[in-house]
Design a protein around this motif. Sequence first.
Motif, PDB file in Angstrom:
ATOM      1  N   UNK A  79      -3.656 -11.798  10.514  1.00 54.50           N
ATOM      2  CA  UNK A  79      -3.691 -11.727   9.048  1.00 54.50           C
ATOM      3  C   UNK A  79      -5.021 -11.153   8.554  1.00 54.50           C
ATOM      4  N   UNK A  80      -6.064 -11.293   9.359  1.00 49.02           N
ATOM      5  CA  UNK A  80      -7.380 -10.787   8.965  1.00 49.02           C
ATOM      6  C   UNK A  80      -7.390  -9.276   8.777  1.00 49.02           C
ATOM      7  N   UNK A  81      -6.375  -8.595   9.317  1.00 52.76           N
ATOM      8  CA  UNK A  81      -6.339  -7.132   9.234  1.00 52.76           C
ATOM      9  C   UNK A  81      -5.445  -6.604   8.111  1.00 52.76           C
ATOM     10  N   UNK A 109      -5.427  -2.714   6.859  1.00 51.18           N
ATOM     11  CA  UNK A 109      -4.230  -1.874   6.963  1.00 51.18           C
ATOM     12  C   UNK A 109      -3.881  -1.283   5.606  1.00 51.18           C
ATOM     13  N   UNK A 110      -4.001  -2.102   4.560  1.00 47.25           N
ATOM     14  CA  UNK A 110      -3.669  -1.620   3.227  1.00 47.25           C
ATOM     15  C   UNK A 110      -4.622  -0.530   2.744  1.00 47.25           C
ATOM     16  N   UNK A 111      -5.904  -0.719   3.049  1.00 49.65           N
ATOM     17  CA  UNK A 111      -6.898   0.227   2.539  1.00 49.65           C
ATOM     18  C   UNK A 111      -7.095   1.439   3.437  1.00 49.65           C
ATOM     19  N   UNK A 134       6.232  -3.685   8.839  1.00 40.95           N
ATOM     20  CA  UNK A 134       5.749  -3.464   7.471  1.00 40.95           C
ATOM     21  C   UNK A 134       6.082  -2.059   6.957  1.00 40.95           C
ATOM     22  N   UNK A 135       6.869  -1.313   7.716  1.00 35.45           N
ATOM     23  CA  UNK A 135       7.258   0.017   7.281  1.00 35.45           C
ATOM     24  C   UNK A 135       6.204   1.078   7.488  1.00 35.45           C
ATOM     25  N   UNK A 191       2.020  -9.378   4.011  1.00 40.01           N
ATOM     26  CA  UNK A 191       1.518  -8.035   3.743  1.00 40.01           C
ATOM     27  C   UNK A 191       2.051  -7.530   2.400  1.00 40.01           C
ATOM     28  N   UNK A 192       3.316  -7.757   2.152  1.00 42.81           N
ATOM     29  CA  UNK A 192       3.928  -7.284   0.907  1.00 42.81           C
ATOM     30  C   UNK A 192       3.417  -8.050  -0.304  1.00 42.81           C
ATOM     31  N   UNK A 193       3.075  -9.319  -0.112  1.00 40.73           N
ATOM     32  CA  UNK A 193       2.617 -10.158  -1.231  1.00 40.73           C
ATOM     33  C   UNK A 193       1.143  -9.938  -1.561  1.00 40.73           C
ATOM     34  N   UNK A 194       0.391  -9.351  -0.629  1.00 39.18           N
ATOM     35  CA  UNK A 194      -1.049  -9.190  -0.810  1.00 39.18           C
ATOM     36  C   UNK A 194      -1.353  -8.231  -1.965  1.00 39.18           C
TER      37      UNK A 194
END
Length: 298
Positions: free
Chosen positions: A156-158, A162-164, A224-225, A295-298
């Motif tokens: 989860x720390x990543x 991943x998003x950025x 996560x697509x 990931x989707x909720x972040x």
Amino acid sequence: MKIVLTGSLGHISKPLAQELVQNEHDVTVISSNVERQEEIKTLGAKAAIGSLADTDFLTNTFTGADLVYTMVPPRDFFDPTYDMEAYYKGLGENYAQAIAASGVKKVINLSTFGAHLNKGNGILLGAHLVEQTLNALPEDVSIVHMRPTSFFYNLYAYVDMIKSGGIIAANYGGDHVIPWVAPVDIATAIAEEIETPFSGRKVRYVASEELTGNETARILGEAIGKSDLQWILIPGEQVRQHLEGVGMNKKIVAGMIEMYDALYSGLLAEDYNLNRPELGKTKLVDFAKEFAGAFQQK
């Protein structure tokens, strides 16, 4: 059997308490949070509210138990005053004192892979110190040290990275194997040890799946697509700059880098590889579903 669990209703202690209650054991769960009391009772266990720093409380709670499960709760890595080695050493000594004073003769202790090392294991040194402290108890106290590997939920720390940046970047992984574990598989292994007579000192490793960093990234990416998600190996210095930049305790950062360097080199898992366990039922594809939701909720 009368069993006392530390760890409140954490990732391991909650499913462990549920399984032990289902197996008709008399279970007491220690928590420092009074708000956990009702939830513990709902599970069918008894609640003991107090501090692990209070050896009198521990002794009183342990007295009469057939077995106790010990673990060191996590602390805030962003607290600049946090001395991790001293924290582990202190709790290990508290546990040993309470075990001796209460007369408990069976202990299952949550440790970690890499705890066989007295140096070079970074932030895992504390677990080594706890093992050594408990092992100094009289020989009639039987102890199983559970040594789980890298937790799935550490991934989860990543999420932000991943998003950025669209990558996972670390000083371990890549094409090197990471032995992963799910907390529920650890709870199952502990329950198995409780149901099996044991004596003396024993170590048991727990893992769920062995994957390279690249394989880990592929599975998470598919969930996560982002099928092109890559695990990029970067120098420890780059990791240090990032973690210190977001405010993490500098001593903890140094310990994390050393730990992951040891994982990448194979040092951390050398004893694990000599005593490789049967892998648990939970796989990364199972965890990846939860990861995708977060990931989707972040």
